[in-house]
Design an enzyme around this catalytic site. Structure first.
Site, PDB file in Angstrom:
ATOM      1  N   GLN A   1     -12.173  77.723   4.399  1.00  0.00           N
ATOM      2  CA  GLN A   1     -13.232  77.465   3.423  1.00  0.00           C
ATOM      3  C   GLN A   1     -14.044  76.227   3.810  1.00  0.00           C
ATOM      4  OE1 GLN A   1     -13.972  79.550   0.881  1.00  0.00           O
ATOM      5  NE2 GLN A   1     -15.673  78.272   0.218  1.00  0.00           N
TER       6      GLN A   1
ATOM      7  N   ASP B   1     -15.196  85.813   8.391  1.00  0.00           N
ATOM      8  CA  ASP B   1     -16.367  85.061   7.921  1.00  0.00           C
ATOM      9  C   ASP B   1     -17.577  85.244   8.843  1.00  0.00           C
ATOM     10  OD1 ASP B   1     -16.471  83.557   5.589  1.00  0.00           O
ATOM     11  OD2 ASP B   1     -15.173  81.973   6.387  1.00  0.00           O
TER      12      ASP B   1
ATOM     13  N   LYS C   1     -11.449  84.675  -4.392  1.00  0.00           N
ATOM     14  CA  LYS C   1     -11.161  85.521  -3.220  1.00  0.00           C
ATOM     15  C   LYS C   1      -9.719  86.050  -3.297  1.00  0.00           C
ATOM     16  CE  LYS C   1     -14.612  83.079  -0.466  1.00  0.00           C
ATOM     17  NZ  LYS C   1     -14.944  82.070   0.566  1.00  0.00           N
TER      18      LYS C   1
HETATM   19  N1  GUN Z   1     -18.540  77.945   1.923  1.00  0.00           N
HETATM   20  C1  GUN Z   1     -19.638  78.465   1.320  1.00  0.00           C
HETATM   21  N2  GUN Z   1     -19.765  79.769   1.643  1.00  0.00           N
HETATM   22  C2  GUN Z   1     -18.736  80.073   2.450  1.00  0.00           C
HETATM   23  C3  GUN Z   1     -18.329  81.284   3.100  1.00  0.00           C
HETATM   24  O1  GUN Z   1     -18.951  82.343   3.017  1.00  0.00           O
HETATM   25  N3  GUN Z   1     -17.188  81.190   3.838  1.00  0.00           N
HETATM   26  C4  GUN Z   1     -16.503  80.028   3.966  1.00  0.00           C
HETATM   27  N4  GUN Z   1     -15.422  80.040   4.729  1.00  0.00           N
HETATM   28  N5  GUN Z   1     -16.851  78.907   3.390  1.00  0.00           N
HETATM   29  C5  GUN Z   1     -17.967  78.936   2.638  1.00  0.00           C
END
Ligand code: GUN
Length: 302
Positions: free
Chosen positions: A96, A119, A52
């Protein structure tokens, strides 16, 4: 056999579009900025957050990484989020998942300001999605699959979509998107989970099958209707003594067996994954534009 849904290619197209929007914002003196918060040293989370960061940098989006130790208290994480919420130079916040078990994930997600919730996990954004109000943020993975459906012009109206997995990150929001009364939605959606009876039969009746349950190669050839469209969200590490690392990544779909039957299928990797990140960047730029008060109807998410 070319029945692949090329997520890498579509993600690159999306990124080019987002990059252009970043340039427009920069010209107005706005630097789109996102915070990534990682708690602990989960190896998969490290990889995801790293990807990211790299993509943000490539598109000219500023990212700030906050790494907290595994034993961070919930209070300390909430305090950090509140600080980030109150920072006007920051437009997006991503915490995350998964978080350590002593931290209540729902409490964390509901503390992120809805206007910075790139998100799409805040209850307000979850609710907006469910209500068909496209003012909110849509979670990145379902948003990415929806974008693939649109760009490949996959007919969803009246189609039977079977989603394997009822998680808050993929399964449930995916169902919310596809059940809406809207173009590239209007589907009949079945959500399957660990207690579902006759799961094989349900899968075989799917025109579109979305596997997001986290079980390695769960979907076998005899669970797929000929010509069905298959999306594989799974990222599972399995032991493999013959590979250099002693393990390798597989999806939730037995790709080799299913590809010849499917009408279209996402490769894994290179299908859904790159789209997740592309949508995150798109959401971040949208958050920056919203903060600047320059979001028009056409920018809405779905
Ligand atoms: N863990 C797995 N997929 C995601 C996501 O799309 N966003 C976040 N913040 N954590 C995750």
């Amino acid at each position: 056999m070319d029945n692949l849904i090329d997520g890498k290619l579509i993600a690159a197209t999306l990124q080019t579009e987002t990059e252009r929007e970043v340039q427009e914002l920069l010209a107005q003196g706005i630097l789109p900025s996102v915070a990534f918060v990682r708690v602990g040293e989960d190896p998969a989370s490290k990889v995801y957050v790293g990807m990211k960061e790299k993509t943000a940098a490539k598109l000219g989006i500023q990212s700030r990484l906050y790494i907290l130790p595994e034993d961070t208290s919930e209070r300390a994480l909430l305090d950090l989020i509140n600080d980030l919420n109150n920072d006007p130079s920051l437009h997006g916040i991503l915490v995350q998942a998964p978080l350590p078990s002593h931290i209540r994930q729902a409490k964390i997600f509901e503390t992120v300001s809805p206007s910075k919730d790139v998100d799409g996990f805040h209850p307000i954004n979850v609710g907006k999605l469910m209500l068909g109000d496209n003012d909110g943020f849509v979670p990145c993975t379902p948003g990415g699959i929806h974008e693939l459906i649109k760009r490949y012009k996959i007919e969803t109206r009246g189609a039977h979509v079977v989603i394997l997995g009822r998680g808050n990150i993929v399964g449930k929001p995916m169902a919310s998107i596809l059940v809406q009364k809207a173009p590239y939605a209007d589907a009949t959606v079945t959500v399957c989970h660990s207690h579902t009876r006759n799961i094989g039969e349900l899968c075989r009746s799917a025109d579109i099958l979305i596997a997001a349950l986290g079980v390695p190669e769960f979907v076998k050839a005899d669970m797929v209707k000929p010509n069905a469209i298959v999306f594989d969200v799974g990222v599972n590490r399995i032991a493999d003594p013959s590979s250099p690392k002693g393990s390798r990544l597989v999806g939730d779909v037995d790709f080799k067996a299913v590809q010849p039957i499917a009408g279209k299928i996402t490769p894994n990797p290179g299908g859904v994954g790159p789209m997740t990140i592309a949508i995150l960047m798109k959401n971040t730029v949208r958050a920056a534009r919203m903060a600047a008060g320059s979001v028009s109807k056409q920018d809405k998410t779905h």
